[in-house]
Design an enzyme around this catalytic site. Sequence first.
Site, PDB file in Angstrom:
ATOM      1  N   SER A 162       1.282  -1.146  -0.411  1.00  0.00           N
ATOM      2  CA  SER A 162      -0.279   0.156  -0.447  1.00  0.00           C
ATOM      3  C   SER A 162       0.780   1.424   0.028  1.00  0.00           C
ATOM      4  O   SER A 162       1.926   1.279   0.348  1.00  0.00           O
ATOM      5  CB  SER A 162      -1.111   0.360   0.925  1.00  0.00           C
ATOM      6  OG  SER A 162      -1.457   0.780   1.207  1.00  0.00           O
ATOM      7  N   ARG A 425      -0.296  -3.840  -6.559  1.00  0.00           N
ATOM      8  CA  ARG A 425      -1.345  -5.082  -6.542  1.00  0.00           C
ATOM      9  C   ARG A 425      -2.224  -4.318  -7.022  1.00  0.00           C
ATOM     10  O   ARG A 425      -2.829  -3.048  -6.691  1.00  0.00           O
ATOM     11  CB  ARG A 425      -1.211  -4.692  -4.842  1.00  0.00           C
ATOM     12  CG  ARG A 425      -2.460  -5.466  -3.758  1.00  0.00           C
ATOM     13  CD  ARG A 425      -2.412  -6.549  -4.181  1.00  0.00           C
ATOM     14  NE  ARG A 425      -3.592  -7.896  -3.553  1.00  0.00           N
ATOM     15  CZ  ARG A 425      -4.559  -8.242  -3.517  1.00  0.00           C
ATOM     16  NH1 ARG A 425      -4.610  -7.573  -5.269  1.00  0.00           N
ATOM     17  NH2 ARG A 425      -5.296  -8.724  -2.891  1.00  0.00           N
ATOM     18  N   THR A 461      -7.439   1.328   4.330  1.00  0.00           N
ATOM     19  CA  THR A 461      -6.686   0.638   6.110  1.00  0.00           C
ATOM     20  C   THR A 461      -7.638   0.611   6.706  1.00  0.00           C
ATOM     21  O   THR A 461      -8.265   0.233   7.893  1.00  0.00           O
ATOM     22  CB  THR A 461      -5.146   0.996   6.316  1.00  0.00           C
ATOM     23  OG1 THR A 461      -4.485   0.917   4.703  1.00  0.00           O
ATOM     24  CG2 THR A 461      -4.622   0.484   7.050  1.00  0.00           C
ATOM     25  N   CYS A 634       0.449  -6.196 -17.046  1.00  0.00           N
ATOM     26  CA  CYS A 634       0.969  -6.906 -16.471  1.00  0.00           C
ATOM     27  C   CYS A 634       2.087  -6.491 -15.662  1.00  0.00           C
ATOM     28  O   CYS A 634       2.728  -6.661 -16.336  1.00  0.00           O
ATOM     29  CB  CYS A 634       1.576  -8.359 -17.189  1.00  0.00           C
ATOM     30  SG  CYS A 634       2.123 -10.018 -15.759  1.00  0.00           S
ATOM     31  N   CYS A 661       4.301 -14.213 -11.103  1.00  0.00           N
ATOM     32  CA  CYS A 661       4.028 -13.660 -11.116  1.00  0.00           C
ATOM     33  C   CYS A 661       3.906 -12.758  -8.951  1.00  0.00           C
ATOM     34  O   CYS A 661       4.168 -13.319  -8.421  1.00  0.00           O
ATOM     35  CB  CYS A 661       2.338 -14.887 -10.459  1.00  0.00           C
ATOM     36  SG  CYS A 661       0.770 -13.896  -9.872  1.00  0.00           S
ATOM     37  N   CYS A 664      -0.921  -9.423  -7.909  1.00  0.00           N
ATOM     38  CA  CYS A 664      -1.373  -7.999  -7.738  1.00  0.00           C
ATOM     39  C   CYS A 664      -3.250  -8.501  -8.667  1.00  0.00           C
ATOM     40  O   CYS A 664      -3.489  -7.377  -7.651  1.00  0.00           O
ATOM     41  CB  CYS A 664      -0.758  -7.552  -9.103  1.00  0.00           C
ATOM     42  SG  CYS A 664      -0.703  -7.644 -10.991  1.00  0.00           S
ATOM     43  N   CYS A 667      -4.225  -9.333 -14.020  1.00  0.00           N
ATOM     44  CA  CYS A 667      -4.760 -10.003 -15.534  1.00  0.00           C
ATOM     45  C   CYS A 667      -6.342 -11.027 -14.890  1.00  0.00           C
ATOM     46  O   CYS A 667      -7.010 -10.876 -15.683  1.00  0.00           O
ATOM     47  CB  CYS A 667      -3.950 -11.306 -15.269  1.00  0.00           C
ATOM     48  SG  CYS A 667      -4.069 -12.388 -14.027  1.00  0.00           S
TER      49      CYS A 667
END
Length: 692
Positions: A162, A425, A461, A634, A661, A664, A667
Amino acid sequence: IAAEYPSKQNIFCLHYHFHNIQLQSQLLSSIIMWMSQQSWIRSSSTKFARLAAAANQKHYSLRRRFTTALATTSSSRTRASNSKQWKPRQQWHQSSSASSFRYMSSSHSELEEPRESMAFDVLIVGGGPSGLSASIRLKQLNPDLSVCVIDKGSEIGAHILSGNVFDPKALKELLPDLGDDWTQEFQSQQGANATAVQQDQFQVLTESGAYTIPNILLPSQLHNDGNYILSLSQLCRWLATQAEELGVEVYPGFAASEVLLHEESNGGVKGIATRDVGLAKDGTPKSTFERGMELHAKQTLFAEGARGSCSEFLMDHFDLRDQDTMPQTFGLGIKEVWEVPEENLQPGLVQHTLGWPLQTSITSDVFGGSFLYHLEPNLVLVGLVVGLDYANPYLNPYQEFQRWKTHPSIAPHLEGGTCISYGARVLNEGGFHAIPKLTFPGGALIGCSAGFLNAVKIKGTHTAIKSGMLAAEAIVEEIMGEDNAADSIAETGELPEDHVPQEVASYASKLESSWVHDELYQVRNCHQAFAKWGTVAGLAYTGLAAHVLKGKEPWTLDHTTPDSKATKEAKDFEPIDYPAPDQKLTFDLLTNLQRSGTYHAEDQPAHLRIKPNAQEFAESISIKDFSGPEQRFCPAAVYEYVDDAESKKAEKKLVINAQNCVHCKCCSIKMPGEYIDWTVPEGGGGPQYQVM
C-alpha cells in the site's frame, strides 16, 4: 532441549520458532528424536500435529521426519476409529473429504485421500489489516474463543502493499489503551517508523511543469493532518504480534484454495481447504506431496484483499452482487521504495499528483494519479495508480510509472538514492455503489474483499480495520457471547455434527450506522464522474460533492461496464513508444521484479489458468483484436506472445510465466473476456515484501 523446556506445555512454544526463526534442520531433528522417546507424547500427539502443520511449507523434508516420528509413537491414536473418545483442545479430525496426517506413497490415489481437519470458533482468511483487526477484537470481547488467521504469504506482510498514508482513527478504537503511543510501540516492536505528515501537496503535472492546488480548495477527506506515513506490511506484522499476545493462532504460509460448504444443512460456509503441496507441474504427486487441510469454523471471515479468489467464489455462489450493485472497478498500484541520503529527506512530506503522464488533456479519461511520501529515517515511497477502466490497449502502466519518475518535480526526490523494493497490487475503486452484500450463512466479507477503499481519500486501511472490528462485534453479540460458552469449539474441539451455519446480519447494519458508511457515501458518485466526463469534469464534480453535496445529491451516477470490457480494439489506437530505461532512475521490468523477492517453485501446477470456456480469447481474440494487452498491463512480465514455430501462418502463441507473478490480480480483471482463472499457488510463494 528437555532441560530448556521441562514442561509438556512449554514445548508447544516451539510452534512460534518454526515460523519466526526457522530452526536449523539438525536442531529440529534432535527435537524430533527427543520427542519420539517421550511416553507422554501419546497424550499430546494432537499438539505436535498442529505444530507440524504450522511449520513453513518449504521445509518438506523436515515435516516428513516430524510426522514420521508422530506416526511411530501414536499412529493408533490419530487414526483410531474411536477417536472421539480422545479430544484435547483443537484435535485433528479426519473429514469426509480428507487424509490422515502422514506422508503417503506416490500413487495418484493420494490426490483422492481424505484430508485432515481442524475446527475453530472463527477462521479468518487473510492476514491483512481487516483480518488481524477482526481477530484482535474477537479476543478482546471473548478471550475464550478459538480464533485462527491464515495467510498465503510466507510471513505476515509478505503480500501486503500500500502507499501508505495511514489514518489512525480505527486503530485507536481497536487499541484504545495505546492511544497516541501506538507509534512508539510500533517502532519498538518492529523497528519501523511511522512518520507524522508535515507537508501536504496536491499537484497537477504537465509534461514539463506543475501547478499546486491550494489545500483550501481540496476536499477535507484529502487533508492529512494527524496521519502517518508508514509501511503497511510492517504494520500488519505488528498487528499480528498483538493478535498472538491475545491468543490468536496466526499461520502464514497456508493458501486457501477452496471454500467448503455444508451440504447437509443450508449450504452455508463450513470453512476452507488449503492447497495440496508437493505436486509436480503435470499435477502428479512428488516425494514431498502433502494433502491440504480442511479448516472448519462456525464463522469464516474472508479478508483476502481486492479480488480475492475465495471472495469472488462467494459473491457468485451466494449472488452477493445483486442488480442494485454496480460492478467493482479497480486500479493497479505500482510502487517502489527508495533509500536516499538522509540530508535529502523531507520527513513527513506527502505529495499526490494528477495529470502527466496519464492525463494529457482536459478530456483524458484515464483515471489515476501518483503518490510520493518521505518516511524516516531515509526512505522515499513512490508509486502510480492507474484505473483499469482505460480504453487504450497499448497503455503500459509500468512504463507510465517509469516515465513519471523522470518529471522535473519528481526526479529530484530520488537523486542520489537506490531503489530497494518493487511491487504491485490492484485496489478497489468502485466505492459505495460497488459494495456487495456482506454476509452469508457461515461467514462474511471484510476489508478490501468487500471493497471499502475510499478512492477520493486515497486510503482504505482505516476502513478495513473498522470493518473487521464491526464483523467481530456482530459475531460475538449474535452467536458467540458468554451465554454460548458451552458451545465453544475451544471446549469441544470440533464442529457439532448438527451445526447449521448462521448468517450474522447485524454486521451489515453495524457498518451502515458507522463512520465507514458516512465517509464512503459522501463521495459515492466521484469515481463515476471521472469515468463519464474525464479528468477536469471529474475533479470539478468531486470538489462539489466533497464541499457541498456530501452524497446527498438525489441522483446516482452509474458505471456498469467491468474493466475487462472497457478495453477497445487496437485498430483505434497507435502503439506508444516508451523511452528506454537508464537503469539508474528508470528500470526494465525484469530488473525491478527481482526487488520484489518473488519466488514460486517452478515444478508445481501453474496457478494462472485459462478458463475452459474462454480458450478462444487466449488463443486468438486477445492478440488479434487487442494486440495482446496482457503483455503490457501485467507488472511482472507473466504474459508474453512468442512466435509459434508449429504455425504455418507465422502466428503468435501465448506463454504464461506464472513463476513471475506478484499476486497483483490484475490479469483476472483486465484480461479480454476475463479468460484467466486466478487460483492460489503453494502457500509461501509469491512476493516477499518487507517495507511495502
